[in-house]
Enzyme design. Structure first.
Site, mmCIF file in Angstrom:
data_model
loop_
_atom_site.group_PDB
_atom_site.id
_atom_site.type_symbol
_atom_site.label_atom_id
_atom_site.label_comp_id
_atom_site.label_asym_id
_atom_site.label_seq_id
_atom_site.Cartn_x
_atom_site.Cartn_y
_atom_site.Cartn_z
ATOM 1 N N HIS A 1 18.225 8.463 -8.829
ATOM 2 C CA HIS A 1 18.785 7.105 -8.868
ATOM 3 C C HIS A 1 18.631 6.506 -10.259
ATOM 4 C CE1 HIS A 1 19.179 6.012 -4.441
ATOM 5 N NE2 HIS A 1 18.816 7.276 -4.471
ATOM 6 N N TYR B 1 17.096 -4.270 -2.753
ATOM 7 C CA TYR B 1 15.941 -5.150 -2.530
ATOM 8 C C TYR B 1 16.516 -6.551 -2.311
ATOM 9 C CZ TYR B 1 12.722 -1.570 -4.343
ATOM 10 O OH TYR B 1 11.980 -0.418 -4.534
ATOM 11 N N PRO C 1 3.718 -2.273 -1.201
ATOM 12 C CA PRO C 1 4.681 -1.208 -1.489
ATOM 13 C C PRO C 1 5.936 -1.641 -2.250
ATOM 14 C CG PRO C 1 4.744 -1.811 0.843
ATOM 15 C CD PRO C 1 3.614 -2.576 0.241
ATOM 16 N N LYS D 1 4.674 1.961 -6.077
ATOM 17 C CA LYS D 1 3.739 2.505 -7.062
ATOM 18 C C LYS D 1 2.603 3.353 -6.496
ATOM 19 C CE LYS D 1 5.636 1.142 -10.744
ATOM 20 N NZ LYS D 1 6.503 2.201 -11.244
ATOM 21 N N TYR E 1 9.421 -0.148 -13.218
ATOM 22 C CA TYR E 1 9.858 0.566 -12.013
ATOM 23 C C TYR E 1 9.974 2.063 -12.282
ATOM 24 C CZ TYR E 1 12.506 0.984 -7.594
ATOM 25 O OH TYR E 1 12.928 1.308 -6.333
HETATM 26 P P1 FAD Z 1 -3.610 9.267 1.531
HETATM 27 O O1 FAD Z 1 -2.190 9.680 1.536
HETATM 28 O O2 FAD Z 1 -4.028 8.127 2.388
HETATM 29 O O3 FAD Z 1 -4.478 10.554 1.882
HETATM 30 C C1 FAD Z 1 -5.857 10.493 2.188
HETATM 31 C C2 FAD Z 1 -6.208 11.611 3.126
HETATM 32 O O4 FAD Z 1 -7.614 11.615 3.361
HETATM 33 C C3 FAD Z 1 -5.556 11.445 4.492
HETATM 34 O O5 FAD Z 1 -4.862 12.640 4.841
HETATM 35 C C4 FAD Z 1 -6.714 11.137 5.435
HETATM 36 O O6 FAD Z 1 -6.481 11.634 6.745
HETATM 37 C C5 FAD Z 1 -7.860 11.864 4.739
HETATM 38 N N1 FAD Z 1 -9.196 11.355 5.085
HETATM 39 C C6 FAD Z 1 -9.582 10.064 5.240
HETATM 40 N N2 FAD Z 1 -10.879 9.995 5.554
HETATM 41 C C7 FAD Z 1 -11.342 11.273 5.592
HETATM 42 C C8 FAD Z 1 -12.614 11.842 5.890
HETATM 43 N N3 FAD Z 1 -13.658 11.066 6.186
HETATM 44 N N4 FAD Z 1 -12.739 13.183 5.872
HETATM 45 C C9 FAD Z 1 -11.668 13.983 5.579
HETATM 46 N N5 FAD Z 1 -10.439 13.483 5.284
HETATM 47 C C10 FAD Z 1 -10.278 12.140 5.291
HETATM 48 N N6 FAD Z 1 3.972 4.755 -2.925
HETATM 49 C C11 FAD Z 1 4.903 5.065 -3.872
HETATM 50 O O7 FAD Z 1 4.528 5.506 -4.971
HETATM 51 N N7 FAD Z 1 6.258 4.911 -3.659
HETATM 52 C C12 FAD Z 1 6.722 4.409 -2.487
HETATM 53 O O8 FAD Z 1 7.945 4.346 -2.310
HETATM 54 C C13 FAD Z 1 5.750 4.010 -1.482
HETATM 55 N N8 FAD Z 1 6.167 3.493 -0.306
HETATM 56 C C14 FAD Z 1 5.241 3.283 0.687
HETATM 57 C C15 FAD Z 1 5.720 2.800 1.885
HETATM 58 C C16 FAD Z 1 4.807 2.576 2.916
HETATM 59 C C17 FAD Z 1 5.323 2.042 4.231
HETATM 60 C C18 FAD Z 1 3.411 2.880 2.746
HETATM 61 C C19 FAD Z 1 2.407 2.688 3.867
HETATM 62 C C20 FAD Z 1 2.937 3.348 1.534
HETATM 63 C C21 FAD Z 1 3.834 3.548 0.500
HETATM 64 N N9 FAD Z 1 3.413 4.017 -0.742
HETATM 65 C C22 FAD Z 1 4.339 4.251 -1.728
HETATM 66 C C23 FAD Z 1 1.978 4.309 -0.977
HETATM 67 C C24 FAD Z 1 1.618 5.792 -0.822
HETATM 68 O O9 FAD Z 1 2.065 6.297 0.408
HETATM 69 C C25 FAD Z 1 0.082 5.993 -0.959
HETATM 70 O O10 FAD Z 1 -0.335 5.342 -2.138
HETATM 71 C C26 FAD Z 1 -0.312 7.475 -1.008
HETATM 72 O O11 FAD Z 1 -0.292 8.039 0.295
HETATM 73 C C27 FAD Z 1 -1.732 7.683 -1.578
HETATM 74 O O12 FAD Z 1 -2.095 9.037 -1.500
HETATM 75 P P2 FAD Z 1 -3.622 9.463 -1.342
HETATM 76 O O13 FAD Z 1 -3.623 10.953 -1.329
HETATM 77 O O14 FAD Z 1 -4.441 8.740 -2.349
HETATM 78 O O15 FAD Z 1 -4.082 8.882 0.062
HETATM 79 C C1 DHB Z 2 10.594 3.196 -0.552
HETATM 80 C C2 DHB Z 2 9.463 2.461 -0.384
HETATM 81 C C3 DHB Z 2 9.200 1.443 -1.284
HETATM 82 O O1 DHB Z 2 8.090 0.712 -1.158
HETATM 83 C C4 DHB Z 2 10.076 1.145 -2.323
HETATM 84 O O2 DHB Z 2 9.815 0.115 -3.144
HETATM 85 C C5 DHB Z 2 11.193 1.904 -2.472
HETATM 86 C C6 DHB Z 2 11.467 2.948 -1.588
HETATM 87 C C7 DHB Z 2 10.881 4.293 0.423
HETATM 88 O O3 DHB Z 2 10.065 4.499 1.314
HETATM 89 O O4 DHB Z 2 11.928 4.938 0.284
#
Ligand code: FAD
Ligand code: DHB
Length: 425
Positions: free
Chosen positions: A76, A206, A297, A301, A389
Site C-alpha cells: 500500500h 481511517y 492500535p 505500531k 506511519y
Molecule cells: P504476543 O503476540 O502477545 O506474544 C506473547 C506470547 O507469549 C503469547 O503467545 C503468549 O501466549 C505467550 N505467553 C504469555 N505468558 C506466558 C507464560 N507465562 N509462559 C509462556 N508463554 C507465555 N501491531 C502492528 O504493528 N500493526 C497492526 O496493524 C496492529 N493491529 C493490531 C490490532 C489489534 C486488534 C490488536 C489486539 C493488536 C494489534 N497490533 C498491531 C499489536 C500487535 O498484535 C502486538 O504488538 C504483537 O502481538 C506483539 O507481539 P509479542 O510477540 O511482543 O507479544
Molecule cells: C490493521 C490494524 C491497525 O491497527 C491499523 O492501524 C491498520 C490495519 C489491521 O489489522 O489490518
C-alpha cells in the site's frame, strides 16, 4: 522429577517477538529454547495485527522470511482519512520519497516463523505451564516450566528473553522498584471483525464520524478486516452482525460509496492502552515487544515495535554471548525506548485525533477536527503522518543501506499492489 538442561538463550513466548528472536539468533549461531503456554494452533490463529512498516518488510526479507509475504502481501502506498463526511487520500510515496507499507497478517508471520524454526530443528515447547524465571542475580538465570506431558524442566541460561506479551510473567519477575511504568488509558475500545468479502476499498480508510472511529482494512483480495470504536466496557453480545454492518456503513460511507458485506468469521473487542515499562533489562533478563510496551492500535505500531526490539536484542545477545562484548546489551533498553516513545506519541496522536472521546466537550472535538483538516491541507503535516506511519530509522540487523526503507518499483513485491484509484473501488 525435574529435568535440568542448559541453553544459551531461554525465550518465553512464541508470539512474533519470541519466534523472530529465536530465528535471528540461530542465523548467528546462538542456540535458544522457546517456551509458550498456548498451543501451536492457537498461536497461529490469534487474529491481531496486519500492517507492516517498510523496514519490517525489508528485515523479514533479509533474514529469509520473505517468500510468502512477497507472494501474498498487499503493498500500500497511502491511506484515506475521512471526516466531516469527506474522504481524502494521503499518498505516502509522494510525501516520503517512495515509502510504502504492506498488509500481511500477524497470523501468517507467526505461521512462517514456526515453520522455519521447526524446519531448522529448533527446540520449542508449546502448552507449557508454571513458567518462572529465577536466579536473576547469578549471571546464569534459570527458566523453569512444566511441559505438556507434566514433566518439570529447569534450563540454566546465559540470558533469558521475556517475549511473553503484556500479561506475561517476565516484567513482574524483575526486582521490585526497578521498573517504572508510564501509561494512559482510553475511554473506548475496538470491536474488530474478519469478514469473507472482498475489500470495498483499494487502500485503508481511517474514518472519524460523530458516532465514533471506524477502520476499513483487509487481509487478502477475498477477506476484509474492519474495526469500530465501541465503549471501553462494551459487551460483544450487544453487537449482532446486522448492527455491526449498519454501523460500519454509517461511519465509513460518504455518499455514492458502497460497503460490501459478507459472512463475519471472527469478532472480538480489544481494550486500548498506552503503556511503557523501563528499563527493558535487568542483568541477563531482557524484555521485548508487548511484554515491555503497548500502544493503542490506531497507528499500527505494536507488531513493528516488537520486531524492532528483537532485531536489536538479537544483535546485543550475539555480541554478548558469542563475542563477550557487553556494549550493545548495555545500550539495548535505551535504544529500544527511543523508538518506543516515538511510536507511543504517534499512536496516541492518531488515536486522539480519530476517536470520539465520550467525555470530551466541544473544545476537544473541535481540536481533533482542526488537526485532521491541517493534515489534509498542509504538506508538512501530511508528511509527518506519512513518515511515522511508514516507519522509523532502519532496523540495523544488516548494514544500513540494505535495510533502509526505500522506494520500490511496481511489481517488485509479487503480491497485489493496491493503489489510489479515486474513492475506493
Ligand atoms: P504476543 O503476540 O502477545 O506474544 C506473547 C506470547 O507469549 C503469547 O503467545 C503468549 O501466549 C505467550 N505467553 C504469555 N505468558 C506466558 C507464560 N507465562 N509462559 C509462556 N508463554 C507465555 N501491531 C502492528 O504493528 N500493526 C497492526 O496493524 C496492529 N493491529 C493490531 C490490532 C489489534 C486488534 C490488536 C489486539 C493488536 C494489534 N497490533 C498491531 C499489536 C500487535 O498484535 C502486538 O504488538 C504483537 O502481538 C506483539 O507481539 P509479542 O510477540 O511482543 O507479544
Ligand atoms: C490493521 C490494524 C491497525 O491497527 C491499523 O492501524 C491498520 C490495519 C489491521 O489489522 O489490518
Amino acid at each position: 522429577m525435574t529435568v535440568s538442561s542448559r541453553a544459551q538463550v531461554g525465550i518465553i513466548g512464541a508470539g512474533p517477538a519470541g519466534l523472530l528472536l529465536s530465528h535471528l539468533l540461530a542465523l548467528r549461531g546462538v542456540h535458544s529454547v522457546v517456551v509458550e503456554n498456548r498451543s501451536r494452533a492457537y498461536c497461529e490463529a490469534r487474529q491481531r495485527a496486519g500492517l507492516l512498516e517498510a523496514g519490517t518488510v525489508e528485515l523479514l526479507r533479509a533474514v529469509g522470511l520473505g517468500a510468502r509475504m512477497d507472494a501474498e502481501g498487499l503493498e500500500h502506498g497511502g491511506i484515506y482519512l475521512q471526516f466531516d463526511g469527506e474522504r481524502h487520500h494521503l499518498d505516502f510515496r509522494d510525501l516520503t520519497g517512495g515509502r510504502w507499507v504492506t498488509i500481511y497478517a500477524q497470523t501468517e508471520i507467526v505461521k512462517d516463523l514456526i515453520e522455519a524454526r521447526l524446519a531448522a530443528g529448533a527446540q520449542m515447547e508449546f502448552e507449557v505451564s508454571g513458567t518462572e524465571v529465577t536466579e536473576l542475580d547469578s549471571g546464569q538465570p534459570v527458566l523453569g516450566f512444566t511441559d505438556s506431558a507434566g514433566t518439570r524442566h529447569e534450563i540454566t541460561c546465559d540470558a533469558i528473553a521475556g517475549c511473553d506479551g503484556f500479561h506475561g510473567i517476565c516484567r513482574d519477575s524483575m526486582p521490585p522498584g526497578l521498573v517504572t511504568v508510564a501509561e494512559r488509558g482510553y475511554p473506548y475500545a475496538w470491536l474488530g471483525i474478519l469478514a469473507t468479502v472482498p475489500p470495498s476499498t483499494d487502500e485503508l480508510i481511517y474514518a472519524r464520524h460523530e458516532n465514533g472511529f471506524a477502520l476499513h482494512s483487509m487481509r487478502t483480495p477475498q477477506v476484509s478486516r474492519l474495526y469500530l470504536q465501541v465503549p471501553a466496557d462494551e459487551e460483544i453480545a450487544r453487537w449482532p452482525d446486522d448492527r455491526i454492518w449498519a454501523e460500519l456503513r454509517r461511519r465509513l460511507g460518504p455518499p455514492g460509496w458502497e460497503l460490501k458485506e459478507g459472512p463475519i468469521t471472527e469478532k472480538a473487542i480489544t481494550p486500548m492502552r498506552s503503556f511503557v515499562a523501563s528499563p527493558m533489562r535487568y542483568r541477563r533478563l531482557f524484555l521485548a515487544g508487548d511484554a515491555a510496551h503497548i500502544v493503542p492500535p490506531t497507528g499500527a505500531k505494536g507488531l513493528n515495535l516488537a520486531i524492532a526490539d528483537v532485531t536489536a536484542l538479537a544483535a546485543a545477545l550475539t555480541s554478548l554471548l558469542r563475542d563477550g562484548q557487553a556494549e550493545r546489551a548495555d545500550a539495548y533498553s535505551d535504544r529500544c525506548l527511543t523508538r518506543v516513545w516515538r511510536a507511543t506519541h504517534f499512536s496516541w496522536w492518531m488515536t486522539s485525533m480519530l476517536h470520539v472521546d465520550p467525555s470530551a466537550d466541544r473544545f476537544g472535538a473541535e481540536l481533533a477536527l482542526a488537526q485532521l483538516r491541517y493534515v489534509i491541507s498542509s504538506r508538512a503535516a501530511a508528511t509527518t503522518l506519512a513518515e511515522n506511519y511508514t516507519g522509523y530509522f532502519p532496523l540495523t540487523w544488516l548494514p544500513q543501506a540494505e535495510v533502509m526503507p526505500r522506494a520500490q518499483g511496481p511489481g517488485e513485491q509479487g503480491g497485489q499492489r493496491r493503489g489510489h484509484s479515486g474513492l475506493g473501488q
